[in-house]
Design a protein around this motif. Structure first.
Motif, short mmCIF file in Angstrom:
data_model
loop_
_atom_site.label_atom_id
_atom_site.label_comp_id
_atom_site.label_asym_id
_atom_site.label_seq_id
_atom_site.Cartn_x
_atom_site.Cartn_y
_atom_site.Cartn_z
N MET A 51 -7.11 3.71 -1.92
CA MET A 51 -6.22 2.39 -1.80
C MET A 51 -7.17 1.46 -2.70
N SER B 267 -2.76 12.93 5.35
CA SER B 267 -3.83 11.87 5.83
C SER B 267 -4.93 11.58 4.70
N SER C 182 -8.21 5.73 6.90
CA SER C 182 -8.41 4.44 6.38
C SER C 182 -9.27 3.44 7.00
N TYR D 126 -5.15 8.60 2.39
CA TYR D 126 -5.34 7.31 2.72
C TYR D 126 -6.73 6.83 2.79
N HIS E 220 0.88 -1.22 0.08
CA HIS E 220 0.01 -0.11 0.09
C HIS E 220 0.85 1.34 0.10
N CYS F 148 -2.05 7.48 7.55
CA CYS F 148 -2.77 6.61 7.15
C CYS F 148 -3.91 6.26 8.00
#
Length: 253
Positions: free
Chosen positions: A79, A71, A181, A74, A59, A177
């Motif tokens: 992704m 940030s 995420s 993410y 990733h 991340c």
């Protein structure tokens, strides 16, 4: 080092096994990488040995891939786009997605966004946490940014800080991340994932949430209990490998 480009980032990937074998894409978890999540636990050898073409990537922010510190970059949606960019790079139209933990979350978002490219789905290390959340992870971000692990008192924070240190990770990228995420899917969105789905969670996993609960929300979901395994150890479990191979043989058939 093989890489592909996606949204301005260079991401490391692996592509092994017979080129005419059924493709499967491995999507690793938070603070991990291809080697730790998939190669060392034996997934590459297990799946290529069974005749599958196995693709995987580090990733953004992880392993040997680029590591931005913003940030906002993410999200699971971003992704998931990385995952499809790898399939495009490899000339693969469809692949079973097999994600673990954060990778399972990314895989679920991918299956919902582009169902025509994800014929089946394996979610490891993530059950009802996909819907209900996986707790307060702010202490983990704080642990990652702490100057020393000796300054970290939160138990889960210490676990992930140890893991990040062991994998020589960019801790600032991981802290970025973790902020975005962890988006969740609603029960209504889960019900739209119409593909066959195997949900595997360790019986001692205190992070993932119920595999049975998530499987019950999926139109074609089934749960597999990875006996006596916690979040960190379930991924390489022998019984989980056997369950995954049986599931793949069924959906391929």
């Amino acid at each position: 080092m093989p890489t592909f480009e996606t949204e301005g980032f260079e991401l490391f990937y692996m592509d092994e096994g017979p080129r005419d074998g059924p493709p499967i894409l491995l999507v690793h978890g938070f603070a991990s990488n291809i080697m730790v999540n998939w190669v060392d636990p034996g997934w590459f050898s297990t799946l290529t040995g069974a005749g599958y073409r196995v693709l995987a990537f580090d990733h953004r922010g992880h392993g040997r891939s680029d590591k931005p510190h913003d940030s906002a970059l993410y999200t699971p949606q971003a992704m998931a786009r990385d995952a499809f960019a790898l399939l495009d790079h490899a000339g693969v139209q469809q692949a079973v997605f097999f994600g673990y933990s954060m990778g399972a979350r990314v895989s679920a978002f991918a299956a919902l966004a582009r169902p025509e490219r994800v014929p089946a789905l394996i979610l490891g290390g993530l059950g009802m946490g996909l819907v209900e959340g996986v707790g307060d992870w702010d202490p983990i971000a704080e642990a990652l940014l702490a100057s020393s692990i000796d300054d970290v008192s939160d138990e889960r924070g210490r676990m992930f800080r140890n893991f990040a240190d062991r994998t020589n990770s960019d801790r600032e990228a991981l802290a970025a991340c973790i902020k975005h995420s962890r988006d969740e899917l609603s029960e209504e969105e889960i019900a739209q994932i119409d593909q066959p789905v195997l949900v595997g969670v360790g019986t001692k996993d205190e992070i993932a949430g119920s595999a049975e609960g998530l499987a019950a929300l999926l139109p074609h979901g089934r749960a597999f209990a990875i006996d006596r395994r916690d979040h960190m150890l379930a991924v390489g479990d022998r019984s989980f490998k056997a369950a995954v191979l049986a599931f793949l043989a069924e959906v391929d058939g």
